[in-house]
Design a protein around this motif. Structure first.
Motif, short mmCIF file in Angstrom:
data_model
loop_
_atom_site.label_atom_id
_atom_site.label_comp_id
_atom_site.label_asym_id
_atom_site.label_seq_id
_atom_site.Cartn_x
_atom_site.Cartn_y
_atom_site.Cartn_z
N ALA A 49 42.25 37.55 49.87
CA ALA A 49 40.83 37.65 49.92
C ALA A 49 40.30 38.73 49.18
O ALA A 49 39.09 38.56 48.53
CB ALA A 49 40.68 37.91 51.49
N ILE A 50 40.90 39.87 49.17
CA ILE A 50 40.26 40.98 48.53
C ILE A 50 40.17 40.69 46.83
O ILE A 50 39.34 40.96 46.14
CB ILE A 50 40.81 42.20 48.75
N GLY A 51 41.62 40.16 46.37
CA GLY A 51 41.58 39.80 45.09
C GLY A 51 40.59 38.73 44.69
O GLY A 51 39.80 38.97 43.57
N MET A 52 40.32 37.76 45.50
CA MET A 52 39.16 36.66 45.25
C MET A 52 37.76 37.40 45.31
O MET A 52 37.05 36.82 44.43
CB MET A 52 39.52 35.66 46.15
N THR A 53 37.61 38.33 46.03
CA THR A 53 36.31 38.89 45.96
C THR A 53 36.11 39.91 44.80
O THR A 53 34.87 39.70 44.06
CB THR A 53 35.93 39.78 47.21
N PHE A 54 37.22 40.53 44.11
CA PHE A 54 37.17 41.13 42.81
C PHE A 54 36.67 40.14 41.89
O PHE A 54 36.07 40.48 40.74
CB PHE A 54 38.38 42.01 42.50
N PHE A 55 37.33 38.85 41.73
CA PHE A 55 37.19 37.91 40.88
C PHE A 55 35.69 37.63 40.60
O PHE A 55 35.12 37.29 39.78
CB PHE A 55 38.15 36.82 40.84
N ASP A 56 35.29 37.34 41.88
CA ASP A 56 33.93 36.87 42.20
C ASP A 56 32.99 37.73 41.58
O ASP A 56 32.16 37.60 40.64
CB ASP A 56 33.69 36.41 43.74
N VAL A 57 33.22 39.04 41.95
CA VAL A 57 32.21 39.99 41.60
C VAL A 57 32.27 40.19 40.02
O VAL A 57 31.43 40.73 39.26
CB VAL A 57 32.41 41.24 42.39
N GLY A 58 33.51 40.30 39.55
CA GLY A 58 34.03 40.50 38.21
C GLY A 58 33.11 39.53 37.19
O GLY A 58 32.84 39.77 36.00
#
Length: 96
Positions: A84-93
């Motif tokens: 979930a945290i990784g997907m958030t990083f990709f979304d913000v990136g």
């Protein structure tokens, strides 16, 4: 029938080693916060925080004395949180 509970207490040496490791990781977190790593600031901080969380759960919350199935469930929860945290990083990136 009497139920006997196992008392799980680590040795003083082991608890001292874990405490020293947690203190060193806290110092590492403070040092890393002073240095600019660009995009890797958050990643490095989360890695150090994950190691600290593992040490606390494994030693102080006695996960090492639990059955293997329960340990795998806890690992699965951490994995899902990481995804979930990784997907958030990709979304913000991708946004910026």
């Amino acid at each position: 029938m009497t139920h006997r509970r196992k008392i799980h207490s680590g040795s003083y040496r082991q608890n001292t080693y874990v405490l020293v490791a947690l203190l060193l990781l806290t110092i590492l977190t403070v040092v890393l916060s002073r240095i600019d790593f660009g995009l890797f600031d958050v990643v490095l901080t989360l890695v150090v925080a994950s190691v600290q969380a593992f040490l606390i759960v494994y030693y102080y919350m006695y996960l090492k004395y639990e059955k293997t199935f329960f340990a795998y469930l806890v690992l699965l929860c951490f994995l899902m949180l990481g995804i979930a945290i990784g997907m958030t990083f990709f979304d913000v990136g991708w946004r910026y």
